[in-house]
Design an enzyme around this catalytic site. Sequence first.
Site, PDB file in Angstrom:
ATOM      1  NE  ARG A 241      12.383  15.700  46.550  1.00 19.52           N
ATOM      2  CZ  ARG A 241      12.624  16.724  47.368  1.00 19.52           C
ATOM      3  NH1 ARG A 241      13.817  16.875  47.921  1.00 19.52           N
ATOM      4  NH2 ARG A 241      11.659  17.591  47.659  1.00 19.52           N
ATOM      5  CD  GLU A 270      14.498  10.514  51.484  1.00 21.67           C
ATOM      6  OE1 GLU A 270      13.889  11.380  52.093  1.00 21.67           O
ATOM      7  OE2 GLU A 270      15.253  10.730  50.515  1.00 21.67           O
ATOM      8  CG  HIS A 288      15.131  14.483  52.783  1.00 18.57           C
ATOM      9  ND1 HIS A 288      14.340  13.899  51.825  1.00 18.57           N
ATOM     10  CD2 HIS A 288      15.250  15.789  52.403  1.00 18.57           C
ATOM     11  CE1 HIS A 288      13.989  14.801  50.911  1.00 18.57           C
ATOM     12  NE2 HIS A 288      14.539  15.952  51.246  1.00 18.57           N
TER      13      HIS A 288
END
Length: 322
Positions: A241, A270, A288
């Site tokens: 993450r 993000e 991602h």
Amino acid sequence: MKSVFITRKIPDIGISMLTNRGYAVDVSPLDRPLTKQEVIVALKAKPYDAVLTLLTDTIDAEVFAAAPSVKIFANYAIGFNNFNVEEGKKRGVYLTNTPGGGADRVAEHAWALILALSCRIVEGDTFLRAGKYKGWDPMIFHGTKIAGKTMGLIGAGRIGTEVARIASRGFGMRVVYHDITRNEKIESIHGASFWPMIEDVMKQADVVSIHVPLNESTHHLINESHLKLMKPSALLINTARGPIVDEAALVNALKNKVIAGAGLDVFENEPALTPGLVGLSNVVITPHIASATEQARLDMAILSAQNIITTLESGIPANMVY
Ligand code: GLV
């Protein structure tokens, strides 16, 4: 009749598993992440029994309060930092994830980023496409060899263990790791050595790969001072993450050659990227997609639907996150 709200379209198999049990299923008609407000409006419209959420949905006290009938929020993801776990626990709401869905693939993706950097794949590809290749040249695109070097893992769960397997079996690497608990399997099977201080891993590793969940204690776990401990030739890989790494500090470290490169599949804010990141040639970035295979997406749909069915029908939740 039990009813389920799904915040964004997922593979049909997950939806049909629920409808085959006689559940009424509503899927958000918008093919984009919902805002928290949109989730709240949807949940206030009907007394749903379960919600199937994506990692882009913030599920916090406000959302729990808007949906008192919901017994389970089933995340369609390995990670679950989008849940306020403490709040869910307090309210007795079941929270689940899909730990098996795509874990092996995430490890492969971490390796794809490592090799893309060490073999300078993206730079070479860009060079060729720009028509700059004039024939074999002994002086261009010198990369680095990975075999025999040291892999440093931050996190030795399912994904970290798979990265270690490839490192030790495929590349003859020494593996060092840091985690909050020891993993005997990674030590006995892959010869990994445990370091209680993260700093020791940062100093020794030629590649540091991050595989911990995001929570309060791992936010900015990798900061400027950790980056400074790394070898100037080392690579940092993040498929976990974004907020685990201080991205502004990372951009500075890459600009100033404090470390040699970074491979990132996740980002601190993000989908926004820290200014300066995309201009760097020593970074490989992907959107991602570390677990993005058709099979992994199907597995995640099956697991999340199964988590809902098990919880609603037997009261025994599978894959609880707390
Ligand atoms: C993807 O990032 C996941 O957590 O499944």
